[in-house]
Each structure stands twice: as structure tokens, then as C-alpha cells.
Write an enzyme that holds these catalytic residues in place. Sequence first.
Site, PDB file in Angstrom:
ATOM      1  CG  HIS A 234      -0.125   0.189   2.519  1.00 24.29           C
ATOM      2  ND1 HIS A 234       0.488  -0.864   3.153  1.00 24.29           N
ATOM      3  CD2 HIS A 234       0.177   1.291   3.264  1.00 24.29           C
ATOM      4  CE1 HIS A 234       1.116  -0.431   4.233  1.00 24.29           C
ATOM      5  NE2 HIS A 234       0.952   0.878   4.317  1.00 24.29           N
ATOM      6  CG  ASP A 236       1.814   5.091   4.687  1.00 24.73           C
ATOM      7  OD1 ASP A 236       1.274   3.971   4.589  1.00 24.73           O
ATOM      8  OD2 ASP A 236       2.886   5.283   5.302  1.00 24.73           O
ATOM      9  CG  HIS A 292       5.129   1.114   2.578  1.00 23.50           C
ATOM     10  ND1 HIS A 292       4.587   2.253   2.029  1.00 23.50           N
ATOM     11  CD2 HIS A 292       4.541   0.992   3.795  1.00 23.50           C
ATOM     12  CE1 HIS A 292       3.734   2.801   2.867  1.00 23.50           C
ATOM     13  NE2 HIS A 292       3.675   2.042   3.958  1.00 23.50           N
ATOM     14  NE  ARG A 302       9.406  -5.075  11.142  1.00 23.29           N
ATOM     15  CZ  ARG A 302       8.559  -4.287  10.492  1.00 23.29           C
ATOM     16  NH1 ARG A 302       7.331  -4.692  10.221  1.00 23.29           N
ATOM     17  NH2 ARG A 302       8.938  -3.087  10.098  1.00 23.29           N
TER      18      ARG A 302
HETATM   19  C1  LIG Z   1      -5.021   8.415   8.868  1.00 23.32           C
HETATM   20  C2  LIG Z   1      -5.033   7.171   8.451  1.00 23.32           C
HETATM   21  C3  LIG Z   1      -4.113   6.593   7.455  1.00 23.32           C
HETATM   22  C4  LIG Z   1      -4.448   5.107   7.475  1.00 23.32           C
HETATM   23  C5  LIG Z   1      -5.916   5.144   7.738  1.00 23.32           C
HETATM   24  C6  LIG Z   1      -5.992   6.132   8.898  1.00 23.32           C
HETATM   25  O1  LIG Z   1      -7.301   6.544   9.049  1.00 23.32           O
HETATM   26  C7  LIG Z   1      -5.457   5.482  10.186  1.00 23.32           C
HETATM   27  C8  LIG Z   1      -4.555   4.274   9.909  1.00 23.32           C
HETATM   28  C9  LIG Z   1      -3.708   4.407   8.647  1.00 23.32           C
HETATM   29  C10 LIG Z   1      -3.309   3.047   8.102  1.00 23.32           C
HETATM   30  C11 LIG Z   1      -2.065   2.425   8.773  1.00 23.32           C
HETATM   31  C12 LIG Z   1      -1.762   1.066   8.125  1.00 23.32           C
HETATM   32  C13 LIG Z   1      -1.801   1.128   6.594  1.00 23.32           C
HETATM   33  C14 LIG Z   1      -3.058   1.889   6.110  1.00 23.32           C
HETATM   34  C15 LIG Z   1      -3.201   1.817   4.577  1.00 23.32           C
HETATM   35  C16 LIG Z   1      -4.254   1.381   6.855  1.00 23.32           C
HETATM   36  O2  LIG Z   1      -4.976   0.471   6.534  1.00 23.32           O
HETATM   37  O3  LIG Z   1      -4.396   2.108   8.033  1.00 23.32           O
HETATM   38  C17 LIG Z   1      -3.003   3.313   6.651  1.00 23.32           C
HETATM   39  C18 LIG Z   1      -4.110   4.284   6.231  1.00 23.32           C
HETATM   40  C19 LIG Z   1      -3.693   5.099   5.018  1.00 23.32           C
HETATM   41  O4  LIG Z   1      -2.582   5.669   5.007  1.00 23.32           O
HETATM   42  O5  LIG Z   1      -4.479   5.153   4.062  1.00 23.32           O
HETATM   43  O1  LIG Z   2       5.274  -2.388   9.803  1.00 23.60           O
HETATM   44  C1  LIG Z   2       5.792  -1.739   8.922  1.00 23.60           C
HETATM   45  O2  LIG Z   2       7.004  -1.710   8.723  1.00 23.60           O
HETATM   46  C2  LIG Z   2       4.932  -0.951   7.959  1.00 23.60           C
HETATM   47  C3  LIG Z   2       3.755  -0.294   8.618  1.00 23.60           C
HETATM   48  C4  LIG Z   2       2.990   0.571   7.687  1.00 23.60           C
HETATM   49  O3  LIG Z   2       3.236   0.553   6.500  1.00 23.60           O
HETATM   50  C5  LIG Z   2       1.926   1.465   8.168  1.00 23.60           C
HETATM   51  O4  LIG Z   2       1.602   1.442   9.375  1.00 23.60           O
HETATM   52  O5  LIG Z   2       1.388   2.226   7.345  1.00 23.60           O
HETATM   53 FE   LIG Z   3       2.225   2.204   5.461  1.00 22.87          FE
END
Ligand SMILES: C=C1C[C@]23C[C@@]1(O)CC[C@H]2[C@@]12CCC[C@@](C)(C(=O)O1)[C@H]2[C@@H]3C(=O)O
Ligand SMILES: O=C(O)CCC(=O)C(=O)O
Ligand SMILES: [Fe+2]
Length: 376
Positions: A234, A236, A292, A302
Site C-alpha cells: 500500500h 500511505d 511498501h 515484530r
Molecule cells: C489516517 C489514516 C491513514 C491510514 C488510515 C488512517 O485513518 C489510520 C490508519 C492508517 C493506516 C495504517 C496502516 C496502513 C493503512 C493503509 C491502513 O490500513 O491504516 C493506513 C491508512 C492510510 O494511510 O491510508
Molecule cells: O510495519 C511496517 O514496517 C509498515 C507499517 C505501515 O506501513 C503502516 O503502518 O502504514
Molecule cells: Fe504504510
Amino acid sequence: MLSTLLSDSYRSHHPLNLHHKFLDLNSVKELPDTHAWTSQLDGYPSSSPAGTCHPETVPIIDLNNENATELIGHACKSWGVFQVINHNIPKNMLDEVELAGNKLFSLPMHQKLRAARPPDGISGYGVARISSFFPKLMWSEGFTVVGSPLEHARQLWPHDYHEFCDTIEDYQKSMKKLAGRLMWLMLGSLGITAEDDMKWASPEGESGGGSAAIQLNSYPACPDPDRAMGLAAHTDSTLLTILHQSNTSGLQVFREESKRWITVPPHPGALVIHVGDLMHILSNGLYPSVLHRAVVNRTRHRLSIAYLYGPPSSVKISPLPKLVDHFHPPLYRPITWSEYLGTKAKHFDKALTSVRLCAPRNGFVDTNDHNSVQVG
Ligand SMILES: C=C1C[C@]23C[C@@]1(O)CC[C@H]2[C@@]12CCC[C@@](C)(C(=O)O1)[C@H]2[C@@H]3C(=O)O
Ligand SMILES: O=C(O)CCC(=O)C(=O)O
Ligand SMILES: [Fe+2]
């Protein structure tokens, strides 16, 4: 507000039942079918071809280096990711937040579920939000904090929630400062100097900088790591993300050039910085958001802690006027963070494309737009 915006964005159209969704991964001795991935499932190669050498390493940048701005600009352009050292975040703060995360994830499942993220919510304990886009579950659990951690901490530790809250709140404050500094270094590297261009991001600004979420990710040791996925590929949805990974590797970034996954090895004391989709938009595609994922391993647990930094909720992000002219038309339409998160929740890896205004000129391929169409 960030916490109210996602209300019905993250649908749960998952075919799996709650029992599988909240399986206690720490006690599973064999990979269940619900968690068994094949390499094709996320559409990317599973690993590097055997026998190839890997000279590429993600840049490590010393923030005390007088050329930090240029080094960051180069890393953003060519990698979309870098590590930073001398960032002024004390080691004991990183150790403490790691401890807090481990304490949370080692609670019994029924206790963690007291702080479960509601189906229409943003904060709390749960599986990766992007799970709904995949037919298999990921080998991880997560905890998201937006704003105050108090309510959920109380549910987790009714008599003993202060320590967790203090640790998270101190971390939020320090990360906000670092994110603002990195933001400004990135803007500087794009030639943005006049503070009027980006008032809310200005180091001396009174507007208080951006908003953020914290994501704690836990990846238990896995009995069959080659067939499991910690966190699927994905980008961010942020301006930038500051990631602290424990001393176990697992983070990989995708190199468009070589079509390979590169491991980002934990470097003592370093923090990983990801360019997010909103920076991609702001820089009009010059700084690519990095694709990533996290892989898991057989013997070691981890933990990673992501600080997801974005603009204040009222700010619309669009390509910086200084980067736009007749030859470089704006590639993306203006969008707030909350609108973008909603778009991501709906379109996932097609989100950037869905806010794109026009196809790149003269066959130029925006390598960062993972769904871009080449025109001739
Ligand atoms: C602000 C945000 C980005 C995120 C979705 C969220 O609402 C809170 C969690 C974030 C996260 C972290 C893990 C990867 C990700 C794709 C997910 O599923 O939750 C990201 C979201 C994002 O960056 O789109
Ligand atoms: O665990 C990791 O190294 C990646 C975590 C991540 O990509 C995320 O929280 O958006
Ligand atoms: Fe991420």
C-alpha cells in the site's frame, strides 16, 4: 475532524467471520487457510529473483548534515523513502513507545476487543483497515490512535491507563515537531521558501501544523512466513509518515525501476520516512508516494509504530503553484485529507488515479502513480 470523516468509508465486505478476524495469532501453530496468501494475491512479485545481487539501499540521511535539504529532495524524488538519524527523538522515548505497544498487544484477546475499532470508526484495536480489499487476512494486528488515547486506554486498563496515555501523548508531541521539520525540509527541497505558500506548515506558524494518526502494528512470529502477509502492499494516505520499526526487519519498499522489493533494514536509532499520497499530489508527482509492505518471519515477533502526518482538516491539498506552469499542468485536483481518506477507503490503490486531472504529457510516465496510463 479526522475521527468523524471515515464513518462509512471503510466498508467491511469481508467474507470471513469474526472468529477468524480476531484469531489470536500468537497461539496458532499452523497457518490457517484464511491467512494463506499466494504471490499473485496483491498483484506484485513475491520476492526478488533468486541469484540476483541487491546493491540498492534506502538512503540514510543525517539531519545535522548541512546538505540535508538537498539529500532529502534527492531521496524523495528517486526513492519516496529514506531513513533519518540525528532527529532529536531520544532513544528512551522510542523504547518506551515500543514497550507500550508490546504491553498492549500481549493482552488477552478478550481484553483487546474491549477497545475494538468500531466498524465505522477510525481509532482502536483491529485488523488492518485495508483487509476488506483482499480475500485473505493479514498476519498482523493493529491499534490506531487519533487525538487522545484516553478512552481506549481506559477500556484496556481500567485502573492503570495513565502510563500508556502519557507515553503516547509525549510521542505525539515529539513526532508532531519532527514531522513539521521534515515537512519544511521537503518543501525547501522543492524550492518553497516563502512561508505564505504554506502557512499552516510554517515552522513559526500559529496555526499549529498538521494533524495526525498513530498506528501501532504487531506482527507475531509466523509458522509459515513465506505464505503469509504482514501488511499488504500500500501507499500511505499522508503527506509523510514517520515509522519506528523494532530491531526485526520486515518492511519492504517496491522499486519501480527494477520491479523488486527492497528490505529497509532496521538501523539503530533511525526512523523511516515515507512520502505519502498527499505529498505526491502537493509536489505534482515529483515526489512519489512509496509502495511498501511488511513481511513476517518464523521466529521473531515484530512491532512498528507509524506516525501518519497530514494537513489540518480544513486545508485543501493541490499541486504547489510554484511547480505548475504551462508545461507542467496540475496533475491532481484539490482535496482535503478527509476526502482523500474516503477516496482511499473506496478505491484503495486506485485512489491517486481517481483524483488525477489529466494524463501525463508526451508519454511521460508518472512512475509514482501506480495506476498511470502511458499515453503516446
Ligand atoms: C489516517 C489514516 C491513514 C491510514 C488510515 C488512517 O485513518 C489510520 C490508519 C492508517 C493506516 C495504517 C496502516 C496502513 C493503512 C493503509 C491502513 O490500513 O491504516 C493506513 C491508512 C492510510 O494511510 O491510508
Ligand atoms: O510495519 C511496517 O514496517 C509498515 C507499517 C505501515 O506501513 C503502516 O503502518 O502504514
Ligand atoms: Fe504504510
